[in-house]
Motif scaffolding. Structure first.
Motif, short mmCIF file in Angstrom:
data_model
loop_
_atom_site.label_atom_id
_atom_site.label_comp_id
_atom_site.label_asym_id
_atom_site.label_seq_id
_atom_site.Cartn_x
_atom_site.Cartn_y
_atom_site.Cartn_z
N THR A 259 0.82 -1.21 0.00
CA THR A 259 0.00 0.00 0.00
C THR A 259 0.85 1.25 0.00
OG1 THR A 259 -0.14 0.15 2.43
CG2 THR A 259 -1.78 -1.22 1.30
N LYS A 260 2.13 1.12 0.36
CA LYS A 260 3.02 2.28 0.44
C LYS A 260 4.18 2.18 -0.55
CE LYS A 260 2.05 2.68 5.39
NZ LYS A 260 2.60 2.56 6.76
N ASN A 261 4.67 0.97 -0.78
CA ASN A 261 5.84 0.78 -1.65
C ASN A 261 5.56 -0.37 -2.61
OD1 ASN A 261 7.59 2.72 -0.16
ND2 ASN A 261 7.39 1.21 1.48
N LEU A 262 4.66 -0.14 -3.54
CA LEU A 262 4.23 -1.21 -4.43
C LEU A 262 5.38 -1.75 -5.28
CD1 LEU A 262 2.00 -2.96 -5.59
CD2 LEU A 262 1.46 -1.13 -7.20
N GLN A 263 6.23 -0.86 -5.81
CA GLN A 263 7.32 -1.31 -6.67
C GLN A 263 8.30 -2.21 -5.92
OE1 GLN A 263 7.37 -1.03 -9.98
NE2 GLN A 263 5.36 -0.05 -9.68
N HIS A 264 8.62 -1.85 -4.68
CA HIS A 264 9.50 -2.70 -3.87
C HIS A 264 8.85 -4.06 -3.64
CE1 HIS A 264 12.61 0.19 -3.05
NE2 HIS A 264 11.75 1.06 -2.55
#
Length: 682
Positions: free
Chosen positions: A229-234
């Motif tokens: 929800t905060k760091n989708l790419q990671h």
């Protein structure tokens, strides 16, 4: 020549003896050290063994869920850990494979520790001169998280080593996996794999795609960094690395790998509680306060509430609140105009509105009057501003909504709705009651007196039945702690909207008072049900109660409650306003629904704006019933007239009466003759 070879031989002998002595010394030391280590390890093993019971008897905190009467989720409740528990049999094999590929490929082969993995990790860390990887098994990770700390000390590692071996002796591999997948923290406040699946993807475990599963399994390494929800790419990158590992192991096909790496799942950023009816949930928790660990025990609470009714009740209450605000602001502006002052500016209006909103509030309770089920309850206009539940916790003056009970006592004692009572000024010691209109109609029937909510005839009715009989009658209806004087007939007693809903079931449920209840059943984690029901008390006959209902229908049709009218359905009800307009009530019902609406100020000051029960509470009832009919068009539209109830036109009034009603035709005729002759009456 003999001397030449003797020296080396002696040297070799001395060297051998010296080596032998050193060997024995070192061996002895080794044995002693081994004994010490073994003894220490054994003592440590004995000391740590009881800790394993925390893993054996694992009962984690679980979410308690609250549902409405149709099984729709109202709220998720929890104390510290937001968790849905899932058994091993409910965990798909693909989830287990993804976990093992990521964390412990040899999980089913080792006995709690993997010496080869530890050795490889040590070698790799030494070669790179920094910490690159660990050699911990899933069992070791579970032991560290559940029983130990994350300290990187030799003592902690030794304890982890021993406890992991012990854990594998007392738990099956499946049990260890079940505990691990339920214990782990997966970011966003979610504990356990099932919780995270529902939270991030709104899916059960068996509905997850391969990519979604990999995203979840990748979270424990760094729940913050990989929170989708905060760091989708990671999160996607970490999941793709896991899929590559599974492909390299041969656990997924090339097609699955390629499809998985391309997928970008939809992620939901949800609040944890999802509380759709906070006042209701709070009240349910109060009713179940004797249940231990209620918010962390994995219970399922089923309420009598209908979420559709709950939503329209809240909307109707807020609309009524805005109506009051409009009236107050409009009256303030007109008052300033009359005083020849400047009207409030936009900024001043905002400030004035905030001042009014600090204390102005309301509540609504909707019930099924025949079963006692609370179908909707709103305890205030804004829960975020005040969690105080005015529907159940506020005790306010009842006003004229009290009057039907006085007339019910009279009818039970044989009087009929046609009985004549006098509407004229009277003094009772220092108390000089008045009608709200300050006008008096002279002799009127009890039916007319109740329809028009006349104060003096209500007192006259009380005097007819005598004060002792009045107080005894009210107590028989369940009223308590009321003033034992005539002010009680005009509503000087205090009551909550929920209590009012119970009392009005006397009329809406044809003479039987039912206690409203919110919790329908409670199911514990072992699926044991606790079922709740109402309590009922027969207070009068259906025939006698219907006499009041018939008059309250007229109150809505042509009396003070006319703003509660809704086309196409019969409605009965009574308005009420306490002294100085501190409280505004409407208690109304249809054949299937009952609703009690209250508005007032938390500091018990006047509402203002010319507010009365008829102009601010009654419209809320009409608004609610109109929308309820849209939700449930099959709702009963007409009241049932019990057998033994008759109707007669008396002096142009359609009067209902029963076999026990005494109609004093001589009194009625004499009153009519004196009225026509314009002579004093009585």
């Amino acid at each position: 020549m003999e001397d030449i070879y003797e020296a080396p031989a002696k040297k070799r002998w001395r060297f051998f003896k010296t080596f032998q002595i050193l060997f024995y010394i070192v061996s002895g030391i080794g044995v002693i050290v081994a004994c010490i280590v073994t003894y220490y390890g054994y003592q440590l093993y004995k000391e740590l063994s009881p800790q394993v019971h925390a893993m054996i008897d694992y009962h984690p905190n679980e979410i308690t869920q609250v549902f409405d009467s149709r099984g729709r989720l109202i709220a998720n409740l929890f104390d510290e850990e937001y968790r849905f528990y899932v058994t091993y049999n409910e965990i798909p094999g693909r989830v287990v494979e993804t976990l093992l590929a990521t964390e412990d490929t040899m999980f089913f082969e080792h006995d709690g520790v993997n010496i080869d993995a530890i050795a490889r990790a040590i070698f790799k860390n030494i070669v790179n001169m920094r910490y690159m990887e660990g050699g911990s098994t899933l069992t070791q990770q579970l032991v560290k998280n559940m029983l130990l700390t994350s300290d990187k000390t030799l003592d902690r590692k030794l304890k982890e080593f021993l406890l992991s071996i012990r854990a594998e002796q007392v738990l099956t591999k499946e049990q260890i996996l079940e505990r691990y997948l339920n214990y782990i923290f997966l970011g966003h406040g979610y504990y356990g794999i099932k919780t995270a699946a529902l939270g991030y993807f709104k899916k059960n475990l068996n509905q997850l795609s391969l990519k979604e599963t990999a995203m979840l399994i990748g979270l424990p390494k760094s729940p913050v960094k990989y929170d989708p929800t905060k760091n989708l790419q990671h999160s996607l990158k970490r999941a793709n690395a896991i899929l590559k590992r599974m492909y390299d192991l041969g656990w997924i096909s090339q097609a699955e790998f390629q499809q998985g790496t391309k997928e970008i799942p939809k992620v939901y950023n949800q609040t944890l509680t999802q509380n759709k009816a906070p006042y209701v949930v709070d009240e349910a928790l109060r009713e179940l306060s004797n249940i231990p660990n209620l918010k962390s025990g994995g219970y399922k609470i089923y309420l009598t509430i209908d979420l559709e009714y709950q939503n329209i009740a809240r909307e109707a209450l807020l609309k009524g609140y805005e109506n009051i605000m409009y009236r107050i602001i409009d009256r303030e502006q007109k008052s300033r105009q009359w005083r020849r002052e400047q009207p409030l500016t936009e900024t001043q209006l905002d400030e004035f509105r905030k001042q009014q909103a600090n204390t102005l509030n309301g509540a609504i309770v909707v019930t099924n009057p025949h079963t006692g089920e609370v179908l909707a309850m709103v305890g205030g206009v804004d829960y975020a501003q005040s969690s105080f539940n005015r529907a159940t916790q506020a005790s306010r003056q009842f006003g004229s909504t009290m009057k039907p009970f006085v007339y019910q006592i009279a009818f039970n004692r044989g009087y009929s709705p046609a009985e004549i009572v006098i509407d004229s000024p009277k003094r009772f010691g220092k108390w000089v009651p008045n009608n709200d209109t300050k006008k008096y109609l002279g002799p009127v029937s009890m039916q007319t007196a109740l329809e028009k909510s006349l104060n003096i005839p209500t007192i006259d009715t009380a005097l007819k039945i005598t004060e002792p009989a009045l107080y005894a009658g009210l107590e028989s209806f369940g009223f308590t702690n009321f003033p034992k004087d005539l002010t009680v007939v005009l509503g000087s007693l205090s009551i909550s909207p929920m209590q009012a809903a119970m009392q009005y079931s006397l009329f809406s449920n044809y003479g039987t008072i039912v206690k409203p209840y919110i919790v329908a059943k409670l199911i514990d984690p072992q699926n044991k049900e606790m079922v709740f029901q109402t309590t009922a008390m027969e207070a009068t006959s259906p025939q006698q109660a219907f006499l009041i209902t018939s008059i309250l229908r007229n109150v809505v049709q042509k009396g003070t409650g006319h703003r509660a009218r809704v086309n196409g359905i019969q409605i009965a009800g009574k308005t009420g306003t306490s002294n100085l307009s501190r409280d505004a009530w409407f208690c109304g019902f249809t054949p299937d629904l009952e609703a009690v609406i209250w508005f007032g100020r938390d500091d018990n000051s006047s509402i203002g704006g010319g507010a009365y029960g008829g102009n601010i509470a009654a419209p809320v009832f009409a608004d609610f019933i109109s929308k309820a009919l849209e939700i449930n068009p099959g709702m009963q539209r007409n009241f049932r007239t019990p057998n033994g109830v008759y109707q007669q036109n008396i002096n142009n009034e359609f009067i209902y009466y029963t076999d026990t009603s005494r109609i004093n035709f001589e009194q009625i005729e004499e009153t009519q003759r004196l009225r026509e002759a314009n002579e004093p009456i009585f």
